[in-house]
Design an enzyme around this catalytic site. Sequence first.
Site, PDB file in Angstrom:
ATOM      1  N   CYS A 178     -59.468 -91.858  19.100  1.00 34.85           N
ATOM      2  CA  CYS A 178     -58.989 -92.078  17.728  1.00 34.85           C
ATOM      3  C   CYS A 178     -60.056 -91.727  16.698  1.00 34.85           C
ATOM      4  O   CYS A 178     -61.202 -92.172  16.806  1.00 34.85           O
ATOM      5  CB  CYS A 178     -58.575 -93.549  17.602  1.00 34.85           C
ATOM      6  SG  CYS A 178     -58.190 -94.063  15.923  1.00 34.85           S
ATOM      7  N   SER A 219     -49.097-102.983  14.202  1.00 37.32           N
ATOM      8  CA  SER A 219     -49.515-102.436  15.486  1.00 37.32           C
ATOM      9  C   SER A 219     -50.905-102.970  15.806  1.00 37.32           C
ATOM     10  O   SER A 219     -51.779-102.995  14.950  1.00 37.32           O
ATOM     11  CB  SER A 219     -49.541-100.907  15.405  1.00 37.32           C
ATOM     12  OG  SER A 219     -50.047-100.380  16.605  1.00 37.32           O
ATOM     13  N   CYS A 255     -47.386 -95.825   5.854  1.00 37.00           N
ATOM     14  CA  CYS A 255     -48.294 -96.206   6.939  1.00 37.00           C
ATOM     15  C   CYS A 255     -49.609 -96.621   6.279  1.00 37.00           C
ATOM     16  O   CYS A 255     -50.305 -95.786   5.703  1.00 37.00           O
ATOM     17  CB  CYS A 255     -48.480 -95.006   7.860  1.00 37.00           C
ATOM     18  SG  CYS A 255     -49.607 -95.344   9.209  1.00 37.00           S
ATOM     19  N   CYS A 308     -62.777 -98.882  11.815  1.00 39.51           N
ATOM     20  CA  CYS A 308     -62.245 -99.822  12.804  1.00 39.51           C
ATOM     21  C   CYS A 308     -63.355-100.151  13.796  1.00 39.51           C
ATOM     22  O   CYS A 308     -64.072 -99.256  14.233  1.00 39.51           O
ATOM     23  CB  CYS A 308     -61.063 -99.188  13.532  1.00 39.51           C
ATOM     24  SG  CYS A 308     -60.357-100.284  14.789  1.00 39.51           S
ATOM     25  N   CYS A 318     -61.714 -96.963  19.956  1.00 42.06           N
ATOM     26  CA  CYS A 318     -60.928 -96.277  20.999  1.00 42.06           C
ATOM     27  C   CYS A 318     -61.389 -94.825  21.043  1.00 42.06           C
ATOM     28  O   CYS A 318     -61.564 -94.185  20.002  1.00 42.06           O
ATOM     29  CB  CYS A 318     -59.444 -96.350  20.693  1.00 42.06           C
ATOM     30  SG  CYS A 318     -58.847 -98.046  20.609  1.00 42.06           S
ATOM     31  N   GLY A 335     -57.736 -98.980  10.986  1.00 37.26           N
ATOM     32  CA  GLY A 335     -58.147-100.358  11.241  1.00 37.26           C
ATOM     33  C   GLY A 335     -57.239-101.150  12.148  1.00 37.26           C
ATOM     34  O   GLY A 335     -56.138-100.714  12.489  1.00 37.26           O
ATOM     35  N   GLU A 336     -57.736-102.314  12.524  1.00 36.33           N
ATOM     36  CA  GLU A 336     -56.997-103.204  13.420  1.00 36.33           C
ATOM     37  C   GLU A 336     -56.505-104.402  12.602  1.00 36.33           C
ATOM     38  O   GLU A 336     -57.290-105.287  12.256  1.00 36.33           O
ATOM     39  CB  GLU A 336     -57.930-103.630  14.572  1.00 36.33           C
ATOM     40  CG  GLU A 336     -57.425-104.757  15.418  1.00 36.33           C
ATOM     41  CD  GLU A 336     -56.003-104.579  15.958  1.00 36.33           C
ATOM     42  OE1 GLU A 336     -55.689-103.539  16.555  1.00 36.33           O
ATOM     43  OE2 GLU A 336     -55.192-105.514  15.768  1.00 36.33           O
ATOM     44  N   ASN A 375     -52.283 -86.336  19.017  1.00 36.95           N
ATOM     45  CA  ASN A 375     -52.632 -85.413  17.938  1.00 36.95           C
ATOM     46  C   ASN A 375     -54.097 -85.066  18.092  1.00 36.95           C
ATOM     47  O   ASN A 375     -54.949 -85.957  18.071  1.00 36.95           O
ATOM     48  CB  ASN A 375     -52.410 -86.082  16.579  1.00 36.95           C
ATOM     49  CG  ASN A 375     -50.975 -86.542  16.434  1.00 36.95           C
ATOM     50  OD1 ASN A 375     -50.045 -85.753  16.583  1.00 36.95           O
ATOM     51  ND2 ASN A 375     -50.792 -87.822  16.189  1.00 36.95           N
ATOM     52  N   CYS A 379     -50.781 -90.003  13.523  1.00 38.99           N
ATOM     53  CA  CYS A 379     -51.414 -91.133  14.218  1.00 38.99           C
ATOM     54  C   CYS A 379     -52.791 -90.754  14.721  1.00 38.99           C
ATOM     55  O   CYS A 379     -52.966 -89.727  15.367  1.00 38.99           O
ATOM     56  CB  CYS A 379     -50.639 -91.540  15.464  1.00 38.99           C
ATOM     57  SG  CYS A 379     -48.989 -92.058  15.173  1.00 38.99           S
ATOM     58  N   SER A 405     -50.617-101.235  21.242  1.00 36.69           N
ATOM     59  CA  SER A 405     -51.070 -99.924  21.723  1.00 36.69           C
ATOM     60  C   SER A 405     -51.585-100.093  23.144  1.00 36.69           C
ATOM     61  O   SER A 405     -52.680-100.605  23.360  1.00 36.69           O
ATOM     62  CB  SER A 405     -52.173 -99.380  20.812  1.00 36.69           C
ATOM     63  OG  SER A 405     -51.665 -99.224  19.515  1.00 36.69           O
ATOM     64  N   LEU A 406     -50.788 -99.668  24.084  1.00 32.32           N
ATOM     65  CA  LEU A 406     -51.090 -99.878  25.501  1.00 32.32           C
ATOM     66  C   LEU A 406     -51.979 -98.733  26.007  1.00 32.32           C
ATOM     67  O   LEU A 406     -53.089 -98.931  26.461  1.00 32.32           O
ATOM     68  CB  LEU A 406     -49.765 -99.926  26.257  1.00 32.32           C
ATOM     69  CG  LEU A 406     -49.742-100.583  27.614  1.00 32.32           C
ATOM     70  CD1 LEU A 406     -50.207-102.019  27.527  1.00 32.32           C
ATOM     71  CD2 LEU A 406     -48.322-100.522  28.182  1.00 32.32           C
ATOM     72  N   GLU A 431     -57.314 -94.059   3.761  1.00 30.72           N
ATOM     73  CA  GLU A 431     -56.186 -93.145   3.675  1.00 30.72           C
ATOM     74  C   GLU A 431     -54.883 -93.905   3.931  1.00 30.72           C
ATOM     75  O   GLU A 431     -54.853 -94.847   4.714  1.00 30.72           O
ATOM     76  CB  GLU A 431     -56.337 -92.028   4.704  1.00 30.72           C
ATOM     77  CG  GLU A 431     -57.485 -91.101   4.360  1.00 30.72           C
ATOM     78  CD  GLU A 431     -57.579 -89.895   5.289  1.00 30.72           C
ATOM     79  OE1 GLU A 431     -57.825 -88.795   4.778  1.00 30.72           O
ATOM     80  OE2 GLU A 431     -57.405 -90.049   6.508  1.00 30.72           O
TER      81      GLU A 431
HETATM   82  N1  SAH Z   1     -55.467-100.419  15.345  1.00 34.18           N
HETATM   83  C1  SAH Z   1     -54.079-100.541  15.536  1.00 34.18           C
HETATM   84  C2  SAH Z   1     -53.314 -99.913  14.405  1.00 34.18           C
HETATM   85  C3  SAH Z   1     -53.488 -98.408  14.295  1.00 34.18           C
HETATM   86  S1  SAH Z   1     -52.060 -97.700  14.922  1.00 34.18           S
HETATM   87  C4  SAH Z   1     -53.669 -99.964  16.875  1.00 34.18           C
HETATM   88  O1  SAH Z   1     -54.457 -99.250  17.472  1.00 34.18           O
HETATM   89  O2  SAH Z   1     -52.572-100.270  17.324  1.00 34.18           O
HETATM   90  C5  SAH Z   1     -52.602 -96.178  15.424  1.00 34.18           C
HETATM   91  C6  SAH Z   1     -51.802 -95.736  16.623  1.00 34.18           C
HETATM   92  O3  SAH Z   1     -52.121 -94.375  16.852  1.00 34.18           O
HETATM   93  C7  SAH Z   1     -52.160 -96.495  17.887  1.00 34.18           C
HETATM   94  O4  SAH Z   1     -51.013 -96.736  18.661  1.00 34.18           O
HETATM   95  C8  SAH Z   1     -53.049 -95.512  18.654  1.00 34.18           C
HETATM   96  O5  SAH Z   1     -52.956 -95.692  20.049  1.00 34.18           O
HETATM   97  C9  SAH Z   1     -52.488 -94.196  18.206  1.00 34.18           C
HETATM   98  N2  SAH Z   1     -53.440 -93.100  18.203  1.00 34.18           N
HETATM   99  C10 SAH Z   1     -54.782 -93.152  18.003  1.00 34.18           C
HETATM  100  N3  SAH Z   1     -55.307 -91.916  18.036  1.00 34.18           N
HETATM  101  C11 SAH Z   1     -54.266 -91.065  18.252  1.00 34.18           C
HETATM  102  C12 SAH Z   1     -54.151 -89.656  18.340  1.00 34.18           C
HETATM  103  N4  SAH Z   1     -55.202 -88.884  18.190  1.00 34.18           N
HETATM  104  N5  SAH Z   1     -52.923 -89.138  18.566  1.00 34.18           N
HETATM  105  C13 SAH Z   1     -51.831 -89.913  18.655  1.00 34.18           C
HETATM  106  N6  SAH Z   1     -51.877 -91.238  18.543  1.00 34.18           N
HETATM  107  C14 SAH Z   1     -53.081 -91.813  18.354  1.00 34.18           C
HETATM  108 FE1  SF4 Z   2     -58.928 -98.876  15.946  1.00 38.59          FE
HETATM  109 FE2  SF4 Z   2     -56.347 -98.552  16.537  1.00 38.59          FE
HETATM  110 FE3  SF4 Z   2     -57.969 -96.408  16.305  1.00 38.59          FE
HETATM  111 FE4  SF4 Z   2     -58.240 -98.062  18.375  1.00 38.59          FE
HETATM  112  S1  SF4 Z   2     -56.440 -96.777  17.893  1.00 38.59           S
HETATM  113  S2  SF4 Z   2     -59.907 -97.267  17.115  1.00 38.59           S
HETATM  114  S3  SF4 Z   2     -57.773-100.016  17.452  1.00 38.59           S
HETATM  115  S4  SF4 Z   2     -57.399 -97.813  14.683  1.00 38.59           S
END
Ligand code: SAH
Ligand code: SF4
Length: 338
Positions: A111, A183, A97, A104, A108, A151-152, A283, A325, A206-207, A83
Site C-alpha cells: 500500500c 474499512s 472515499c 498510516c 502494509c 489511514g486506519e 492497483n 485503492c 482487509s483480509l 487525499e
Molecule cells: N486502513 C484501512 C482503510 C484503507 S482501505 C484498511 O486497510 O482497511 C484501503 C483498501 O485498499 C484496503 O482494503 C487495502 O487492502 C486495499 N489496498 C491497499 N493497497 C492496494 C493496492 N495497491 N491495490 C488495491 N487495493 C489496495
Molecule cells: Fe494502512 Fe490500510 Fe494501507 Fe494497510 S492498507 S497501510 S492499514 S491504509
Amino acid sequence: MDIEKLKKILEDRGEPKYRFSQIYKAVFFDLIFDFSQMTNLSKELREILSKEITPFSLKIKTIQKGKEVDKDLFELEDGNCIETVLMKHNYDRKTVCISSQVGCPLGCKFCATGKMGFIRNLDSQEIVDQVLFFAKEEKDKKLNVVFMGMGEPLLNYDNVLQAIRVLNDKNGFNLSIRSISISTAGIIPGIKKLMNENLQLNLAISLNSPNEKQRTEIMPVNQQYSLKELMAVAKEYVKKTNKKLFFEYVLLDGINDDLESSKQLIKLLDKEPLFHINLIRYNNTSTQFRSSSIKTIEKFKKELEKNNINVTLRYSFGKEIKAACGQLSTTSNCFNVD
Ligand code: SAH
Ligand code: SF4
C-alpha cells in the site's frame, strides 16, 4: 467546525438560543463556509466568528479529474496533506472515499499510504470537512461515505466516531448511517468497540491473505492481531449485529491468488452466510507486487462461488490519476507522490 467553541462564544455574548441552530444549519445543511455570507447575523457577530472559528478546515491544493473519479489534495492547517476521492460511477449515489489519518502506521507492504509512515490522526472536523466539500461541489448531500482513503480509521476511533455523529445529525448534514462504511486492517479492540455501539454502518475487514505466515509478511499488523483472533471476532460481530460483514481481498500476482489460497480462504470463512468477500484487483504502485491476471482472478472467484461463498469482484476506479485503492499518498511538502 468546532461546535463546542461556537456554543461558548454565543453563550458568552448572551445570544438567544436559536442563534446556535441558525449557524449550525447554515454550515452543515446549507454548506455555507463563510460567516460573512450569513447575512442574517449581525455584522459584529459575523466578524467575531470569522476571527474565532474555522467553519471549513481544508485548503484545496489540487483537483485531479479522472474518468469516473475526482481526486482532491487538501492541505491541513498545520501544512500536512491528505487525499480524498469522489467516485461517480454509481449513478444512484456518488461515493466519497475519505482519509482518517495523514499516512498510516500499519505499513502494509502493498500500500502506498503504508509506505508513507504515520504522521498524525485527523481531527473530527478534518474528517467531516472532506465530505462537506464534495457535497457542496456536487450539490448533493446524499452520498455514500467510505473510510477507505488514507489511514486506519479504527486507530483514530474517537475522532472517526465523532465525525460520523456529526454527519449523521438529523438537524445538520443528516447523512444516513447505512450509507457509511468503515474499512479496517483488523484492529480487534476497535472492531469490538464498534460492535457495541449498535450503529447500522457497514464494516469491511482487509483480509488479503488466508494464512498467518503470509498475512504477517504483507500486513505486519497480523503479528499483533492474528488471523485466528480476527476471524473469531468477525464471527462474534455477525452474531451480535446480524449484519453482513465484508472482507477485502486484494489479489497479488503469484502470492495469494492460487488454488491453495482459495481453498484456505474457503476454510477460513467457515460457511458463515453473513460473510461477503470483495475481491480487489491490485492497483500497481511502487512496490514489488503486481496485479493478478484477469484469468487468474476469474478462476479464483469461480472457486469461491463453487463453494457457496458470497463474492464480488470489485472494479477499481481512478487508476489513471492514482486515485484507486492503495494509491493515495502525499509528501510533507504537500505533493501527490507515487
Ligand atoms: N486502513 C484501512 C482503510 C484503507 S482501505 C484498511 O486497510 O482497511 C484501503 C483498501 O485498499 C484496503 O482494503 C487495502 O487492502 C486495499 N489496498 C491497499 N493497497 C492496494 C493496492 N495497491 N491495490 C488495491 N487495493 C489496495
Ligand atoms: Fe494502512 Fe490500510 Fe494501507 Fe494497510 S492498507 S497501510 S492499514 S491504509
